[in-house]
Design a protein around this motif. Structure first.
Motif, PDB file in Angstrom:
ATOM      1  N   GLN A 102      65.233  91.278 -59.003  1.00 56.58           N
ATOM      2  CA  GLN A 102      65.683  90.809 -60.321  1.00 56.58           C
ATOM      3  C   GLN A 102      67.205  90.614 -60.361  1.00 56.58           C
ATOM      4  OE1 GLN A 102      62.311  90.020 -61.078  1.00 56.58           O
ATOM      5  NE2 GLN A 102      63.518  89.865 -62.966  1.00 56.58           N
ATOM      6  N   LYS A 103      67.620  89.558 -61.069  1.00 59.35           N
ATOM      7  CA  LYS A 103      69.050  89.272 -61.205  1.00 59.35           C
ATOM      8  C   LYS A 103      69.620  89.851 -62.495  1.00 59.35           C
ATOM      9  CE  LYS A 103      68.697  87.009 -57.460  1.00 59.35           C
ATOM     10  NZ  LYS A 103      68.820  87.938 -56.314  1.00 59.35           N
ATOM     11  N   GLY A 104      68.757  90.150 -63.455  1.00 61.32           N
ATOM     12  CA  GLY A 104      69.200  90.740 -64.720  1.00 61.32           C
ATOM     13  C   GLY A 104      68.914  92.229 -64.759  1.00 61.32           C
ATOM     14  N   VAL A 105      68.984  92.795 -65.958  1.00 63.32           N
ATOM     15  CA  VAL A 105      68.728  94.229 -66.138  1.00 63.32           C
ATOM     16  C   VAL A 105      67.217  94.462 -66.235  1.00 63.32           C
ATOM     17  CG1 VAL A 105      69.043  96.172 -67.747  1.00 63.32           C
ATOM     18  CG2 VAL A 105      70.946  94.607 -67.276  1.00 63.32           C
ATOM     19  N   VAL A 106      66.757  95.560 -65.625  1.00 66.76           N
ATOM     20  CA  VAL A 106      65.347  95.945 -65.739  1.00 66.76           C
ATOM     21  C   VAL A 106      65.262  97.331 -66.375  1.00 66.76           C
ATOM     22  CG1 VAL A 106      63.165  96.334 -64.539  1.00 66.76           C
ATOM     23  CG2 VAL A 106      64.820  94.677 -63.626  1.00 66.76           C
ATOM     24  N   VAL A 107      64.496  97.435 -67.447  1.00 64.75           N
ATOM     25  CA  VAL A 107      64.217  98.745 -68.036  1.00 64.75           C
ATOM     26  C   VAL A 107      62.818  99.171 -67.607  1.00 64.75           C
ATOM     27  CG1 VAL A 107      63.822 100.052 -70.171  1.00 64.75           C
ATOM     28  CG2 VAL A 107      65.711  98.408 -70.049  1.00 64.75           C
ATOM     29  N   GLU A 164      53.317 110.161 -60.554  1.00 69.77           N
ATOM     30  CA  GLU A 164      54.665 109.911 -60.038  1.00 69.77           C
ATOM     31  C   GLU A 164      55.498 109.166 -61.065  1.00 69.77           C
ATOM     32  OE1 GLU A 164      55.234 107.103 -56.698  1.00 69.77           O
ATOM     33  OE2 GLU A 164      53.120 106.613 -56.873  1.00 69.77           O
ATOM     34  N   HIS A 165      56.810 109.220 -60.876  1.00 67.06           N
ATOM     35  CA  HIS A 165      57.703 108.496 -61.763  1.00 67.06           C
ATOM     36  C   HIS A 165      58.734 107.787 -60.903  1.00 67.06           C
ATOM     37  CE1 HIS A 165      60.998 111.290 -61.055  1.00 67.06           C
ATOM     38  NE2 HIS A 165      60.112 112.264 -61.143  1.00 67.06           N
ATOM     39  N   ALA A 166      59.509 106.908 -61.522  1.00 63.90           N
ATOM     40  CA  ALA A 166      60.432 106.081 -60.738  1.00 63.90           C
ATOM     41  C   ALA A 166      61.892 106.343 -61.113  1.00 63.90           C
ATOM     42  CB  ALA A 166      60.082 104.606 -60.920  1.00 63.90           C
ATOM     43  N   MET A 167      62.171 107.575 -61.557  1.00 68.63           N
ATOM     44  CA  MET A 167      63.538 107.881 -61.986  1.00 68.63           C
ATOM     45  C   MET A 167      64.572 107.598 -60.891  1.00 68.63           C
ATOM     46  SD  MET A 167      65.488 108.715 -64.425  1.00 68.63           S
ATOM     47  CE  MET A 167      64.733 109.539 -65.824  1.00 68.63           C
ATOM     48  N   ASP A 168      64.191 107.781 -59.622  1.00 63.07           N
ATOM     49  CA  ASP A 168      65.131 107.538 -58.516  1.00 63.07           C
ATOM     50  C   ASP A 168      65.711 106.121 -58.543  1.00 63.07           C
ATOM     51  OD1 ASP A 168      64.675 110.066 -57.652  1.00 63.07           O
ATOM     52  OD2 ASP A 168      63.464 109.504 -55.894  1.00 63.07           O
ATOM     53  N   LEU A 169      64.926 105.165 -59.032  1.00 61.95           N
ATOM     54  CA  LEU A 169      65.390 103.768 -59.015  1.00 61.95           C
ATOM     55  C   LEU A 169      66.618 103.574 -59.908  1.00 61.95           C
ATOM     56  CD1 LEU A 169      62.028 101.743 -59.013  1.00 61.95           C
ATOM     57  CD2 LEU A 169      63.299 102.720 -57.094  1.00 61.95           C
ATOM     58  N   ALA A 170      66.772 104.442 -60.905  1.00 60.56           N
ATOM     59  CA  ALA A 170      67.926 104.337 -61.805  1.00 60.56           C
ATOM     60  C   ALA A 170      69.232 104.633 -61.069  1.00 60.56           C
ATOM     61  CB  ALA A 170      67.767 105.290 -62.990  1.00 60.56           C
ATOM     62  N   SER A 171      69.155 105.415 -60.010  1.00 56.89           N
ATOM     63  CA  SER A 171      70.358 105.712 -59.225  1.00 56.89           C
ATOM     64  C   SER A 171      70.457 104.826 -57.987  1.00 56.89           C
ATOM     65  CB  SER A 171      70.371 107.183 -58.799  1.00 56.89           C
ATOM     66  OG  SER A 171      70.437 108.003 -59.942  1.00 56.89           O
ATOM     67  N   MET A 224      69.614 101.534 -57.740  1.00 54.49           N
ATOM     68  CA  MET A 224      70.034 100.146 -57.989  1.00 54.49           C
ATOM     69  C   MET A 224      70.830 100.065 -59.284  1.00 54.49           C
ATOM     70  SD  MET A 224      66.669  97.994 -56.821  1.00 54.49           S
ATOM     71  CE  MET A 224      65.374  99.206 -56.792  1.00 54.49           C
ATOM     72  N   PRO A 225      71.909  99.253 -59.289  1.00 53.21           N
ATOM     73  CA  PRO A 225      72.823  99.257 -60.445  1.00 53.21           C
ATOM     74  C   PRO A 225      72.292  98.521 -61.663  1.00 53.21           C
ATOM     75  CG  PRO A 225      73.532  97.634 -58.836  1.00 53.21           C
ATOM     76  CD  PRO A 225      72.365  98.358 -58.215  1.00 53.21           C
ATOM     77  N   HIS A 226      71.166  97.808 -61.530  1.00 52.54           N
ATOM     78  CA  HIS A 226      70.672  97.016 -62.670  1.00 52.54           C
ATOM     79  C   HIS A 226      69.414  97.613 -63.289  1.00 52.54           C
ATOM     80  CE1 HIS A 226      68.401  95.738 -59.215  1.00 52.54           C
ATOM     81  NE2 HIS A 226      67.634  94.929 -59.921  1.00 52.54           N
ATOM     82  N   VAL A 227      69.113  98.884 -62.934  1.00 54.13           N
ATOM     83  CA  VAL A 227      67.887  99.518 -63.431  1.00 54.13           C
ATOM     84  C   VAL A 227      68.202 100.619 -64.440  1.00 54.13           C
ATOM     85  CG1 VAL A 227      65.824 100.827 -62.783  1.00 54.13           C
ATOM     86  CG2 VAL A 227      66.719  99.043 -61.257  1.00 54.13           C
ATOM     87  N   LEU A 228      67.509 100.585 -65.576  1.00 51.20           N
ATOM     88  CA  LEU A 228      67.576 101.662 -66.551  1.00 51.20           C
ATOM     89  C   LEU A 228      66.188 102.283 -66.647  1.00 51.20           C
ATOM     90  CD1 LEU A 228      69.484  99.683 -69.322  1.00 51.20           C
ATOM     91  CD2 LEU A 228      70.378 101.766 -68.235  1.00 51.20           C
ATOM     92  N   MET A 241      68.061 107.005 -71.983  1.00 50.29           N
ATOM     93  CA  MET A 241      67.973 106.144 -70.808  1.00 50.29           C
ATOM     94  C   MET A 241      68.944 106.643 -69.756  1.00 50.29           C
ATOM     95  SD  MET A 241      67.532 102.196 -71.948  1.00 50.29           S
ATOM     96  CE  MET A 241      66.180 101.660 -73.012  1.00 50.29           C
ATOM     97  N   ILE A 242      68.563 106.416 -68.498  1.00 51.41           N
ATOM     98  CA  ILE A 242      69.421 106.776 -67.373  1.00 51.41           C
ATOM     99  C   ILE A 242      69.621 105.535 -66.515  1.00 51.41           C
ATOM    100  CG2 ILE A 242      69.513 108.166 -65.257  1.00 51.41           C
ATOM    101  CD1 ILE A 242      68.396 110.459 -66.846  1.00 51.41           C
ATOM    102  N   GLY A 243      70.874 105.314 -66.116  1.00 55.29           N
ATOM    103  CA  GLY A 243      71.166 104.145 -65.299  1.00 55.29           C
ATOM    104  C   GLY A 243      72.608 104.155 -64.821  1.00 55.29           C
TER     105      GLY A 243
END
Ligand SMILES: *Cc1c(COP(=O)(O)O)cnc(C)c1O
Length: 387
Positions: A201-206, A217-224, A226-230, A249-251
């Motif tokens: 993705q080129k934009g922000v992803v929540v 499972e959860h995907a909290m790791d993705l917030a740290s 990649m810079p475009h993930v919340l 939100m975490i990002g």
């Protein structure tokens, strides 16, 4: 009332606003003895320490403004998730933060008459899957942005590889909102699959993880990663605090700082901060709650299956089930007559299902009792729609 001296109040709202259809929340009736399985509230009360902290906070200090940045709560959330405080923003429910994300990352696309202009720009697009959280299109509409719904697969999986772009998914959308686990289907998505989706993705992803605590499972790791993930979380569902409205939100600190600029100064009320802080100190209590909800979920799914329902595997605190015969709306109405409230969505691909929140063990055994009495009538479609 009509007086030419004054402006017509019906004409004072912006044209965009005059044409809006508001979000329709699940009913909150106050009927005695009602079993409420329609809005995914947790049947278990908050931890004793949370109620105590709230009671102790009710005194003369109510005259003071709360901490404007919820700094103590944010620092405890940062510690809990192993991130920096600058990576955390707290909101008046996660709904507020979803709206804030739309206002922060998406350009309105308005013509003079208030309707979105026809020539599409990715910077104006709020993208999400269908079905997912029915608030998303409303948030896009209120902002004057372009809502873009992309169909999930028939089994509610996210389309994969070429199927994703074939389904219309846009890599350039300014904002993509992904409910994971999915609502209303309850389906969970592996983190690897989400990583693959998000990475392009080129934009922000929540990643809206409103139900993550009930999932495997959860995907909290993705917030740290990649810079475009919340990643969005809430105290409403898992932590029994719907009434107080707290989400976060975490990002990346840059995304958080941008949203912070758009935030109201005192967006999270003092009681909500007190309750959320106390919640984080009662982990043991809530781990037991999650376990209980999962166990009741399994029992209920097995019982419904035995009664002829087609029940999807759930990673949430609700079940999405197709009743035998598929007369889902008739089931909604018949259950309501017997003081049990479930949710039915009049939307493509999901009209033949009802969504059932996991209640307490006794609520669910009453639910199953009522279902088994209704089943012989409703299965054959013996009941006319709406009777
Ligand atoms: C309930 C829900 C929310 C909203 O949570 P609040 O924190 O109560 O505003 C957000 N996303 C999804 C998918 C939900 O089901």
């Amino acid at each position: 009332m009509a007086s030419s001296r004054y402006p017509n109040p019906d004409r004072l709202a912006r044209p965009l606003v005059q044409g809006l259809h508001p979000y329709v929340p699940g009913e909150q009736p106050k009927t005695r003895g009602l079993i409420k399985l329609n809005t995914n509230e947790n049947p278990f009360t908050p931890a004793p320490g949370v109620l105590k902290a709230l009671k102790e906070a009710v005194d003369g200090r109510l005259r003071l403004y709360p901490n404007p940045t919820a700094s103590r709560l944010r620092s405890e959330l940062a510690r809990f998730h192993g991130v920096q405080e600058a990576q955390v923003i707290v909101g008046n429910g996660s709904d507020e933060l979803l709206a804030l994300a739309v206002r922060t990352f998406v350009e309105p696309a308005l013509e003079g008459n208030g309707s979105p202009s026809s020539a599409g720009q990715p910077s104006q697009v709020v993208q999400y899957f269908h079905p997912s959280y029915s608030l998303y299109p409303v948030l896009a509409a209120t902002h004057g942005a372009r809502p873009h719904a992309v169909p999930l697969m028939e089994d509610f999986d996210i389309p994969h590889g070429k199927d994703l772009s074939r389904a219309g998914w846009l890599q350039k959308a300014a904002l993509s909102l992904v409910t994971t686990p999915n609502a209303p289907s309850g389906r969970g998505y592996p983190t690897d699959r989400l990583r693959e989706l998000v990475a392009k993705q080129k934009g922000v992803v929540v990643l809206d993880e409103a139900y993550a605590e009930f999932a495997e499972e959860h995907a909290m790791d993705l917030a740290s990663e990649m810079p475009h993930v919340l990643v969005s979380r809430t105290f409403s569902k898992a932590y029994s605090l719907c009434y107080l409205r707290v989400g976060y939100m975490i990002g990346h600190p840059s995304l958080i700082a941008a949203m912070d600029r758009m935030r109201d100064s005192y967006n999270v009320n003092g009681m909500a901060q007190v309750a959320a802080e106390a919640t984080l100190k009662a982990r043991g209590h809530y781990e037991k709650v999650f376990k209980k909800v999962r166990a009741i979920r399994q029992t209920t799914a097995d019982q419904l299956t035995a009664l002829g329902f087609s029940v999807l595997p759930s990673q949430t605190n609700f079940l999405f089930a197709r009743p035998p015969g598929g007369h889902a709306e008739a089931w909604l109405l018949e259950l309501r007559k017997r003081k049990i409230l479930v949710r039915w969505f009049d939307a493509p691909g999901i009209r033949d299902r009802i969504r059932i929140t996991i209640g307490s063990a006794s609520e669910m055994s009453r639910f199953i009792q009522v279902v088994s009495l209704l089943e012989p009538r409703l299965h054959r479609g013996a009941v006319r729609k709406g009777t």
